[in-house]
Design an enzyme around this catalytic site. Structure first.
Site, PDB file in Angstrom:
ATOM      1  N   SER A  76       0.964  -1.259  -0.090  1.00 50.04           N
ATOM      2  CA  SER A  76       0.101   0.153   0.091  1.00 50.04           C
ATOM      3  C   SER A  76       0.838   1.254  -0.003  1.00 50.04           C
ATOM      4  O   SER A  76       2.077   1.252   0.030  1.00 50.04           O
ATOM      5  CB  SER A  76      -0.935  -0.077   1.143  1.00 50.04           C
ATOM      6  OG  SER A  76      -0.106   0.163   2.534  1.00 50.04           O
ATOM      7  N   SER A  77       0.403   2.358  -0.101  1.00 50.97           N
ATOM      8  CA  SER A  77       0.802   3.779  -0.144  1.00 50.97           C
ATOM      9  C   SER A  77       1.766   3.971  -1.206  1.00 50.97           C
ATOM     10  O   SER A  77       2.930   4.747  -1.233  1.00 50.97           O
ATOM     11  CB  SER A  77       2.082   3.841   1.221  1.00 50.97           C
ATOM     12  OG  SER A  77       0.978   3.548   2.414  1.00 50.97           O
ATOM     13  N   LYS A 132      14.178  -4.511  -9.617  1.00 50.63           N
ATOM     14  CA  LYS A 132      13.741  -5.947  -9.629  1.00 50.63           C
ATOM     15  C   LYS A 132      12.155  -5.670  -9.960  1.00 50.63           C
ATOM     16  O   LYS A 132      11.606  -5.036  -9.586  1.00 50.63           O
ATOM     17  CB  LYS A 132      13.743  -6.406  -8.002  1.00 50.63           C
ATOM     18  CG  LYS A 132      15.198  -6.822  -7.723  1.00 50.63           C
ATOM     19  CD  LYS A 132      15.928  -7.792  -8.532  1.00 50.63           C
ATOM     20  CE  LYS A 132      17.347  -8.265  -8.207  1.00 50.63           C
ATOM     21  NZ  LYS A 132      17.741  -9.253  -8.967  1.00 50.63           N
ATOM     22  N   THR A 133      11.801  -6.912 -11.069  1.00 52.37           N
ATOM     23  CA  THR A 133      10.649  -6.990 -11.565  1.00 52.37           C
ATOM     24  C   THR A 133       9.571  -7.827 -10.988  1.00 52.37           C
ATOM     25  O   THR A 133       8.469  -7.954 -11.092  1.00 52.37           O
ATOM     26  CB  THR A 133      10.724  -7.101 -13.148  1.00 52.37           C
ATOM     27  OG1 THR A 133      11.375  -8.272 -13.230  1.00 52.37           O
ATOM     28  CG2 THR A 133      11.700  -5.911 -13.765  1.00 52.37           C
ATOM     29  N   GLN A 147       5.873  -8.692 -11.388  1.00 48.92           N
ATOM     30  CA  GLN A 147       5.208  -9.841 -12.018  1.00 48.92           C
ATOM     31  C   GLN A 147       4.283 -10.750 -11.166  1.00 48.92           C
ATOM     32  O   GLN A 147       3.407 -11.483 -11.832  1.00 48.92           O
ATOM     33  CB  GLN A 147       6.400 -11.062 -12.376  1.00 48.92           C
ATOM     34  CG  GLN A 147       7.523 -10.590 -13.397  1.00 48.92           C
ATOM     35  CD  GLN A 147       8.687 -11.495 -13.626  1.00 48.92           C
ATOM     36  OE1 GLN A 147       8.442 -12.643 -13.535  1.00 48.92           O
ATOM     37  NE2 GLN A 147       9.867 -10.918 -13.733  1.00 48.92           N
ATOM     38  N   LYS A 173      11.266  -6.433 -20.556  1.00 46.73           N
ATOM     39  CA  LYS A 173      11.003  -7.725 -19.451  1.00 46.73           C
ATOM     40  C   LYS A 173       9.646  -7.717 -18.861  1.00 46.73           C
ATOM     41  O   LYS A 173       8.984  -8.808 -18.807  1.00 46.73           O
ATOM     42  CB  LYS A 173      12.070  -7.693 -18.511  1.00 46.73           C
ATOM     43  CG  LYS A 173      12.207  -8.944 -17.801  1.00 46.73           C
ATOM     44  CD  LYS A 173      13.722  -8.720 -16.723  1.00 46.73           C
ATOM     45  CE  LYS A 173      13.643 -10.160 -15.675  1.00 46.73           C
ATOM     46  NZ  LYS A 173      14.584  -9.868 -14.751  1.00 46.73           N
ATOM     47  N   CYS A 187     -12.157  26.362  12.043  1.00 48.21           N
ATOM     48  CA  CYS A 187     -13.190  25.637  12.676  1.00 48.21           C
ATOM     49  C   CYS A 187     -12.885  25.542  14.218  1.00 48.21           C
ATOM     50  O   CYS A 187     -12.900  26.641  14.799  1.00 48.21           O
ATOM     51  CB  CYS A 187     -13.263  24.155  12.361  1.00 48.21           C
ATOM     52  SG  CYS A 187     -14.764  23.544  12.479  1.00 48.21           S
ATOM     53  N   LEU A 188     -12.335  24.481  14.945  1.00 45.47           N
ATOM     54  CA  LEU A 188     -12.007  24.708  16.202  1.00 45.47           C
ATOM     55  C   LEU A 188     -11.043  25.871  16.484  1.00 45.47           C
ATOM     56  O   LEU A 188     -11.133  26.494  17.612  1.00 45.47           O
ATOM     57  CB  LEU A 188     -11.196  23.284  16.682  1.00 45.47           C
ATOM     58  CG  LEU A 188     -10.552  23.282  18.060  1.00 45.47           C
ATOM     59  CD1 LEU A 188     -11.740  23.225  19.118  1.00 45.47           C
ATOM     60  CD2 LEU A 188      -9.701  22.030  18.234  1.00 45.47           C
ATOM     61  N   HIS A 206     -14.324  24.947   6.819  1.00 51.38           N
ATOM     62  CA  HIS A 206     -12.919  24.397   6.438  1.00 51.38           C
ATOM     63  C   HIS A 206     -12.576  24.924   5.126  1.00 51.38           C
ATOM     64  O   HIS A 206     -12.716  24.159   3.953  1.00 51.38           O
ATOM     65  CB  HIS A 206     -12.919  22.969   6.165  1.00 51.38           C
ATOM     66  CG  HIS A 206     -12.864  22.104   7.883  1.00 51.38           C
ATOM     67  ND1 HIS A 206     -11.807  21.899   8.551  1.00 51.38           N
ATOM     68  CD2 HIS A 206     -14.053  21.949   8.554  1.00 51.38           C
ATOM     69  CE1 HIS A 206     -12.331  21.515   9.994  1.00 51.38           C
ATOM     70  NE2 HIS A 206     -13.449  21.629   9.801  1.00 51.38           N
ATOM     71  N   GLU A 243      -9.718  24.924   3.463  1.00 53.88           N
ATOM     72  CA  GLU A 243      -8.599  24.098   3.081  1.00 53.88           C
ATOM     73  C   GLU A 243      -9.305  22.996   1.793  1.00 53.88           C
ATOM     74  O   GLU A 243      -8.581  22.575   1.016  1.00 53.88           O
ATOM     75  CB  GLU A 243      -7.992  23.332   3.942  1.00 53.88           C
ATOM     76  CG  GLU A 243      -8.600  22.327   4.626  1.00 53.88           C
ATOM     77  CD  GLU A 243      -9.334  22.651   6.035  1.00 53.88           C
ATOM     78  OE1 GLU A 243      -9.591  23.932   6.033  1.00 53.88           O
ATOM     79  OE2 GLU A 243      -9.552  22.094   6.845  1.00 53.88           O
TER      80      GLU A 243
HETATM   81  N1  GLN Z   1     -15.000  20.326  17.743  1.00 55.18           N
HETATM   82  C1  GLN Z   1     -15.664  21.410  17.179  1.00 55.18           C
HETATM   83  C2  GLN Z   1     -16.860  21.360  16.983  1.00 55.18           C
HETATM   84  O1  GLN Z   1     -17.530  20.382  16.817  1.00 55.18           O
HETATM   85  C3  GLN Z   1     -14.951  21.572  16.038  1.00 55.18           C
HETATM   86  C4  GLN Z   1     -14.851  20.929  14.953  1.00 55.18           C
HETATM   87  C5  GLN Z   1     -13.732  20.875  13.987  1.00 55.18           C
HETATM   88  O2  GLN Z   1     -12.680  21.752  14.169  1.00 55.18           O
HETATM   89  N2  GLN Z   1     -14.048  20.483  12.787  1.00 55.18           N
HETATM   90  O3  GLN Z   1     -17.648  22.299  16.683  1.00 55.18           O
END
Ligand code: GLN
Length: 548
Positions: free
Chosen positions: A16-17, A189-190, A194, A225, A382-383, A519, A521
């Site tokens: 894996s990975s 190494k193959t 295989q 190969k 968030c948190l 979030h 991100e």
């Molecule tokens: N624990 C916090 C909540 O439930 C923040 C959750 C989080 O950061 N995703 O509101």
């Protein structure tokens, strides 16, 4: 006749990975660069119905989609590499498949017949694959796990049948394996490849293309190969060489002829790929003009997979500022005893990410305090927003024992709490809950709208009034304290359109201090960095310059 959708199944062998998720995402990027529309789906062999409740230590980040699915982190790669709209149907686990079959059985849908892995489970899997096929040219399906695992057998059987069902010319099997370099022998190494292909053929799947993960380019001889032993053509043996930057993967695959081979085998006519944007990104990534260090004060500091999207979003924000971002992971428990400066003084920006549970909370509060007092750019997610509110309430607004009711049920000042009633803008319904509500049903999940106030950091970043961002949390800002905090200099720069829910907070007289309840991100892209990450890194860079 409508053009048939093509299906590419990506399996993994040896161990894996090896980067199956990234490989699938990179294939998606290459096909998009040829003008095709794609979607990517992940089939996961484990029995949990979704990864939402799985421990990030074991499973890495939980990625949240617009439609509120809590899914595997590979879906984050799919979104970052392609324009595919990823949602609930892009991730199926064994648990989800069986759950659905068993529910149907209980409802009597099988009319008393014997319910079996073949055909009932395999049919359910095939139907799940078809769910994402509407309107796209190519569906890429990544099968989790490694060939040889017991768990993945029903998925492999389903994709084996799939080729017969939809026609040979519409299905391609790509197998990712390892070709290790053995130092003592001085050669690649193959044999593992295989064996893995032999195992796959035993299940009835002959791979069409092999992606060979290795630390160096495969010579023609090695390719010949592998081709001979694995029954593929030589130009279908692709070197999947290790790279420094994950966004280089599509370029490496292209140079090896992968996209050309895929469209040839699937008999699709396309234009030549346009990869300038990827090339430019990688160039910028490898030789940036600037550099900043960002401290991430969190819980899962040893396992950076738990903050996958966050790390990527910071890198994207860096590229947008022509800047390398060095991440310093700080265990929040270590800064609880007032040692903030010792751990954080190297950082030009401080970020407190999302999280659950009480462990390390006071350390995070110290970090927010350190950033506020020392005028270091602070980004609370968030948190991390909730932490910033608690710190401000305690140390600026004079509410000494302020807390979130998540960490202290009896706090006299629950500045963050479980909101009992609010308007859910997604469904237009009034939501209610109390402390006894079931945990699973009380999360605010997925995309929610937010309105921004002008003349704020948030507005400066987004340059728009209305935004939509993804959520995954249970607790909210308590409006009973809004006025008090405002009087003391907190700015509520983002609210839900109804005004019920606080989405973004800032503080006055600080270069850049922002917390968001969502979030961001999850929505950052390499070529289109998220506005908050772009401006946070810009502020960190300005902070660095002012120190020099
Ligand atoms: N624990 C916090 C909540 O439930 C923040 C959750 C989080 O950061 N995703 O509101």
């Amino acid at each position: 006749m409508a053009k048939a959708t093509k299906f590419i199944f990506v399996t993994g062998g040896v161990l894996s990975s090896l980067g199956k998720g990234l490989a699938s995402a990179a294939i998606g990027a290459l096909l998009e660069s040829r003008g095709l529309s794609v979607t990517i789906q992940k089939l996961d062999p484990y029995i949990n119905v979704d990864p939402g409740t799985m421990n990030p230590f074991q499973h890495g980040e939980v990625f949240v989609t617009d439609d509120g699915a809590e899914s595997d982190l590979d879906l984050g790669h799919y979104e970052r590499f392609t324009h595919a709209v990823i949602g609930k149907n892009n991730n199926f686990t064994t648990g989800k498949i069986y759950y659905s079959v068993i529910t149907k059985e209980r409802q009597g849908d099988y009319l008393g017949g014997t319910v079996q892995v073949i055909p009932h489970i395999t049919d359910e899997i095939k139907n799940s694959i078809k769910l994402v096929a509407d309107g796209v040219d190519v569906v890429i399906v990544e099968i989790g796990g490694t060939i040889g695992d017991i768990e993945s057998l029903p998925f492999l059987e389903a994709i084996r049948q799939f080729r017969t069902d939809v026609g040979k010319e519409n299905v391609l099997y790509i197998h990712l394996t390892l070709v290790p370099y053995i130092g003592t022998a001085g050669e690649l190494k193959t044999k593992p490849t295989q064996h893995s292909v032999k195992e796959l053929r035993g299940i009835g799947i002959q791979p069409d293309i092999l992606l060979c993960r290795t630390d160096r380019y495969l010579s023609d001889d090695i390719k010949r190969k592998i081709a001979l032993f694995c029954n593929v053509s030589k130009d279908a043996v692709i070197t999947a060489k290790d790279v420094d930057c994950i966004y280089e993967v599509p370029l490496v695959f292209h140079r090896e002829g992968l996209d050309a081979k895929i469209v040839e085998l699937l008999n699709i006519w396309t234009r030549e790929p346009r990869l300038e944007a990827w090339e430019n990104f990688v160039k910028k990534y490898s030789s940036p003009q600037n550099e900043v260090s960002i401290a991430i004060v969190g819980k899962y500091v040893d396992l950076t997979e738990s903050y996958k999207s966050l790390n990527e979003a910071l890198y994207h924000g860096g590229i947008a500022n022509d800047c390398r971002v060095n991440l310093i992971f700080v265990d929040s428990e270590q800064v609880e005893d007032g040692t903030c400066s010792q751990h954080l003084n190297r950082a030009e920006g401080i970020l407190v990410p999302g999280g659950f549970g009480t462990r390390g909370i006071e350390g995070k509060i110290c970090a927010a305090n350190y950033a506020r007092v020392n005028r270091i750019p602070y980004f609370g997610i968030c948190l991390g927003m909730q932490i910033a509110v608690i710190e401000f309430a305690r140390n600026v607004a004079g509410l000494a024992a302020a807390n979130s009711s998540e960490f202290d049920e009896n706090t006299p000042y629950p500045v963050i709490y479980l909101m009992t009633e609010w308007l859910d803008e997604k469904t237009g319904t009034i939501q209610k809950r109390d402390v006894n509500s079931a945990k699973g049903a009380t999360m605010r999940l997925g995309a929610y709208p937010c309105r921004l106030e002008s003349d704020t950091l948030a507005h400066d970043a987004y340059r728009r009034e209305n935004i939509s961002e993804r959520h995954r949390h249970r607790y909210e800002f308590n409006n009973a304290f809004k006025e008090k905090l405002m009087e003391n200099g907190m700015v509520f720069s983002g609210m839900s359109p109804s005004g019920d829910l606080v989405e973004i907070i800032e503080i006055k007289n600080h270069p850049w201090f922002l917390g968001c309840q969502f979030h961001p991100e999850f929505k950052s892209r390499p070529m289109n960095a998220h506005p908050l990450f772009r401006t946070f890194i810009r502020a960190a860079l300005e902070n660095k310059r002012s120190r020099e």
